[in-house]
Write an enzyme that holds these catalytic residues in place. Structure first.
Site, PDB file in Angstrom:
ATOM      1  N   LYS A  62       0.847  -1.205   0.000  1.00 43.95           N
ATOM      2  CA  LYS A  62       0.000   0.000   0.000  1.00 43.95           C
ATOM      3  C   LYS A  62       0.883   1.257   0.000  1.00 43.95           C
ATOM      4  CE  LYS A  62      -1.760   1.566   3.994  1.00 43.95           C
ATOM      5  NZ  LYS A  62      -1.465   2.977   4.303  1.00 43.95           N
ATOM      6  N   ASN A  63       1.881   1.266   0.869  1.00 44.02           N
ATOM      7  CA  ASN A  63       2.663   2.499   1.034  1.00 44.02           C
ATOM      8  C   ASN A  63       3.687   2.726  -0.064  1.00 44.02           C
ATOM      9  OD1 ASN A  63       1.097   2.959   3.211  1.00 44.02           O
ATOM     10  ND2 ASN A  63       2.637   2.401   4.733  1.00 44.02           N
ATOM     11  N   ARG A 114      -4.652  10.401   4.450  1.00 44.22           N
ATOM     12  CA  ARG A 114      -3.557  11.367   4.560  1.00 44.22           C
ATOM     13  C   ARG A 114      -2.632  11.263   3.351  1.00 44.22           C
ATOM     14  NH1 ARG A 114      -0.154  13.979   8.153  1.00 44.22           N
ATOM     15  NH2 ARG A 114       2.038  13.709   7.651  1.00 44.22           N
ATOM     16  N   CYS A 154      -5.222  12.075  12.870  1.00 45.05           N
ATOM     17  CA  CYS A 154      -5.709  10.718  12.627  1.00 45.05           C
ATOM     18  C   CYS A 154      -6.033  10.138  13.994  1.00 45.05           C
ATOM     19  CB  CYS A 154      -4.680   9.896  11.878  1.00 45.05           C
ATOM     20  SG  CYS A 154      -3.248   9.572  12.867  1.00 45.05           S
ATOM     21  N   ARG A 193      -0.793  14.811  12.885  1.00 41.83           N
ATOM     22  CA  ARG A 193       0.253  14.373  11.961  1.00 41.83           C
ATOM     23  C   ARG A 193       0.550  15.558  11.047  1.00 41.83           C
ATOM     24  NH1 ARG A 193      -1.299   8.611   9.696  1.00 41.83           N
ATOM     25  NH2 ARG A 193       0.726   8.768   8.658  1.00 41.83           N
ATOM     26  N   ASP A 248       4.536   0.550  11.942  1.00 47.77           N
ATOM     27  CA  ASP A 248       3.304  -0.042  11.392  1.00 47.77           C
ATOM     28  C   ASP A 248       3.118  -1.486  11.820  1.00 47.77           C
ATOM     29  OD1 ASP A 248       3.318   1.757   8.201  1.00 47.77           O
ATOM     30  OD2 ASP A 248       2.814   2.350  10.245  1.00 47.77           O
ATOM     31  N   ILE A 300       8.320   6.771  16.774  1.00 44.84           N
ATOM     32  CA  ILE A 300       7.974   7.497  15.548  1.00 44.84           C
ATOM     33  C   ILE A 300       6.818   8.457  15.779  1.00 44.84           C
ATOM     34  CG2 ILE A 300       7.297   7.273  13.123  1.00 44.84           C
ATOM     35  CD1 ILE A 300      10.096   6.118  13.793  1.00 44.84           C
ATOM     36  N   ARG A 328      -8.736  -0.585   4.613  1.00 45.45           N
ATOM     37  CA  ARG A 328      -7.921   0.467   3.990  1.00 45.45           C
ATOM     38  C   ARG A 328      -6.550  -0.091   3.614  1.00 45.45           C
ATOM     39  NH1 ARG A 328      -6.960   5.656   7.167  1.00 45.45           N
ATOM     40  NH2 ARG A 328      -5.639   5.849   5.342  1.00 45.45           N
TER      41      ARG A 328
HETATM   42  C1  EPZ Z   1       4.127   6.962   6.242  1.00 47.42           C
HETATM   43  O1  EPZ Z   1       3.356   7.994   6.807  1.00 47.42           O
HETATM   44  C2  EPZ Z   1       3.212   5.748   6.170  1.00 47.42           C
HETATM   45  N1  EPZ Z   1       2.065   6.043   5.321  1.00 47.42           N
HETATM   46  C3  EPZ Z   1       2.713   5.382   7.568  1.00 47.42           C
HETATM   47  O2  EPZ Z   1       1.948   4.181   7.455  1.00 47.42           O
HETATM   48  C4  EPZ Z   1       3.929   5.106   8.446  1.00 47.42           C
HETATM   49  O3  EPZ Z   1       3.485   4.847   9.767  1.00 47.42           O
HETATM   50  C5  EPZ Z   1       4.874   6.303   8.448  1.00 47.42           C
HETATM   51  O4  EPZ Z   1       5.248   6.640   7.082  1.00 47.42           O
HETATM   52  C6  EPZ Z   1       6.149   6.034   9.233  1.00 47.42           C
HETATM   53  O5  EPZ Z   1       6.813   4.932   8.699  1.00 47.42           O
HETATM   54  C7  EPZ Z   1       2.215   5.975   3.969  1.00 47.42           C
HETATM   55  O6  EPZ Z   1       3.289   5.677   3.470  1.00 47.42           O
HETATM   56  C8  EPZ Z   1       1.000   6.248   3.145  1.00 47.42           C
HETATM   57  P1  EPZ Z   1       6.206  10.307   8.348  1.00 47.42           P
HETATM   58  P2  EPZ Z   1       3.926   9.527   6.819  1.00 47.42           P
HETATM   59  O7  EPZ Z   1       6.128  11.598   7.628  1.00 47.42           O
HETATM   60  O8  EPZ Z   1       4.723   9.762   5.613  1.00 47.42           O
HETATM   61  C9  EPZ Z   1       6.324  13.462  11.911  1.00 47.42           C
HETATM   62  C10 EPZ Z   1       0.043   2.810   7.615  1.00 47.42           C
HETATM   63  O9  EPZ Z   1      -0.529   2.276   8.566  1.00 47.42           O
HETATM   64  N2  EPZ Z   1       6.178  14.485  10.863  1.00 47.42           N
HETATM   65  O10 EPZ Z   1       7.385   9.412   8.128  1.00 47.42           O
HETATM   66  O11 EPZ Z   1       2.790  10.417   7.122  1.00 47.42           O
HETATM   67  C11 EPZ Z   1       5.089  12.604  12.044  1.00 47.42           C
HETATM   68  O12 EPZ Z   1       4.125  13.222  12.871  1.00 47.42           O
HETATM   69  C12 EPZ Z   1       0.535   4.231   7.739  1.00 47.42           C
HETATM   70  O13 EPZ Z   1       0.270   2.256   6.506  1.00 47.42           O
HETATM   71  C13 EPZ Z   1       6.213  15.821  11.224  1.00 47.42           C
HETATM   72  O14 EPZ Z   1       6.344  16.165  12.392  1.00 47.42           O
HETATM   73  O15 EPZ Z   1       4.888   9.461   8.101  1.00 47.42           O
HETATM   74  C14 EPZ Z   1       5.652  11.343  12.659  1.00 47.42           C
HETATM   75  O16 EPZ Z   1       5.820  11.559  14.061  1.00 47.42           O
HETATM   76  C15 EPZ Z   1       0.244   4.819   9.124  1.00 47.42           C
HETATM   77  N3  EPZ Z   1       6.090  16.764  10.255  1.00 47.42           N
HETATM   78  C16 EPZ Z   1       7.029  11.226  12.008  1.00 47.42           C
HETATM   79  O17 EPZ Z   1       7.353  12.547  11.540  1.00 47.42           O
HETATM   80  C17 EPZ Z   1       5.952  16.422   8.925  1.00 47.42           C
HETATM   81  O18 EPZ Z   1       5.874  17.324   8.066  1.00 47.42           O
HETATM   82  C18 EPZ Z   1       7.074  10.254  10.831  1.00 47.42           C
HETATM   83  O19 EPZ Z   1       6.055  10.617   9.922  1.00 47.42           O
HETATM   84  C19 EPZ Z   1       5.914  15.043   8.579  1.00 47.42           C
HETATM   85  C20 EPZ Z   1       6.039  14.090   9.560  1.00 47.42           C
END
Ligand code: EPZ
Length: 415
Positions: A22-23, A92, A116, A121, A304, A326, A396
């Protein structure tokens, strides 16, 4: 509203075929917007999220045909660089269109994603990076408005972000000049996105490392096929399920190189995993001791799989600690697991678990994709019949989950 009814107590035996990731597929679908063309994406999982992304691409003006896990996406006539709130609030990952729309139209209007289930996020890293690429980014009534042709820049993320790395890669693929990303995400899904951009014509080095350089596309290649990588989170979910229930299951169509951390953690539980190319064989007695785990960015243990790992630890011998590094507060599954007799105390984003001998069926509720998977695993190990509601969350991110589990002996049905 669909529910899953799971009768616990069966060990799992047989074979499961893992779907596409998915990701990985979601950002690749948005990357087809960068260069007008026709793209055939294969090994696409049939999920609510991929259906949502198809709807979003169609709103932007793409034509999408979908059959047997293959998408044919024609983006030649895209003319509406907008991602509306109605869609973004349900997924998202819609935010991934920001980079591609900027790359192609030098303009985009994308609704700010809400929070979420487990909390805020933000997208501040995305916005800061685009501003460094000389893109004008403003917020207007909940929409991010981005204007201007991206310029190459040196982007250093203070914290690794999968989504922000993806958006910058896609914006940089048509920027004026070279972009360097420092502290980039190394997830396989981002590497796969990079390979797609290379096929489009970009020159990218350092994929899978913390430092990526991108020279923009010069000669566009706008008509090709692309295979989605196997879903390491789905594979890990089934590995942990077999570890918990006991049994022996072979997972097919896996990319074992992406599973090192899960294999290493299960090895510490003396749970056997035999790897052979794109297959992995898990055998477990269903009895195991507890060990501590902390989530980390790839190649560390994936956030995840945190909920699924918790479902494993709540009936392990001994106490353990799960540290979620994370996200703040990605623990909505704890209250549901407590209803099944688990013994978990949460303090400062660290879950303290004392293994119990028995779990008990109880009506429980899904709160997010991965929490749902954790509830299914716990239900497979509980005495009695567990009713799991709000399973649109699980749909999802997991394709045919009840069929895949019942094919290996689980007593699970959708009602
Ligand atoms: C991706 O989300 C995945 N989703 C998530 O999987 C996964 O949990 C996450 O990466 C971490 O591996 C998809 O790929 C569609 P991040 P993403 O930006 O990109 C903070 C699932 O279940 N952050 O790596 O949104 C954030 O709050 C989903 O498949 C900021 O602070 O995650 C988090 O604490 C859930 N500011 C950390 O960084 C920003 O601008 C990592 O988030 C962006 C992120």
């Amino acid at each position: 509203m669909d529910k899953l009814i799971v009768k616990g107590g069966s060990k799992l035996f047989g074979e499961v075929s893992v779907s596409g990731a998915k990701n990985a597929v979601l950002p690749i679908m948005t990357a087809t917007l960068i260069v007008p063309g026709t793209y055939k994406i294969k090994n696409v999982p049939f999920l609510r999220d991929t259906q949502t992304m198809i709807k979003l691409l169609e709103i932007i003006g793409a034509k999408v045909e979908s059959s047997n896990n293959v998408l044919t996406i024609d983006t030649t006539k895209c003319n509406n660089p907008h991602a509306p709130y109605e869609l973004v609030k349900t997924m998202r990952a819609s935010f991934y269109v920001l980079g591609p729309l900027l790359a192609r139209f030098h303009h985009s209007k994308v609704s700010l994603p809400g929070g979420c289930a487990w909390g805020p996020r933000p997208v501040d890293f995305h916005i800061k990076a685009l501003r460094q690429m000389k893109v004008e980014v403003t917020l207007d009534k909940g929409d991010i408005i981005a204007d201007g042709c991206p310029f190459g820049a040196k982007i250093e993320f203070k914290k690794k972000s999968v989504g922000a790395t993806g958006n910058v890669l896609m914006a940089a693929s048509k920027a004026k000049g070279k972009t360097v990303i420092i502290n980039a995400s190394m997830e396989p899904e981002i590497v796969s996105l990079g390979y797609f951009l290379i096929k489009l014509g970009a020159k990218i080095e350092g994929l899978g490392t913390e430092r990526i350089t991108i020279d923009p596309i010069k000669n566009e290649n706008n008509n090709f096929e692309f295979d989605v990588i196997p879903d390491r989170i789905e594979a890990g979910t089934f590995m942990i399920a077999v570890a918990a229930t006991g049994g022996e299951v072979k997972l097919n169509n896996v990319e074992s190189a992406h599973l090192d951390s899960i294999v290493q953690h299960l090895g510490e539980l003396k749970i056997s995993t035999k790897i052979n190319d794109d297959e992995i064989l898990i055998s477990s007695s269903g009895n195991y001791k507890s060990i501590d785990m902390e989530t980390l960015e790839y190649p560390g243990f994936p956030t995840d799989l945190q909920a699924q790992w918790m479902a494993l630890m709540i009936k392990a011998k001994g106490s353990s600690v799960i540290t979620e590094n994370i996200y703040h507060d990605r623990f909505t599954h704890i209250s549901e697991l407590l209803r099944m007799g688990a013994d978990i105390k949460l303090k400062n984003n660290v879950a303290h678990i004392t293994g119990v001998n028995e779990l008990f069926a109880a009506p429980v509720m899904c709160t997010d994709i991965r929490a749902s998977a954790g509830l299914v695993i716990a239900a497979l190990c509980a005495n009695g019949e567990t009713e799991i509601s709000r399973i649109y969350h699980i749909d999802r991110g997991y394709e045919n989950i009840e069929n895949k589990f019942s094919d290996i002996g689980a007593m699970i049905k959708r009602v």
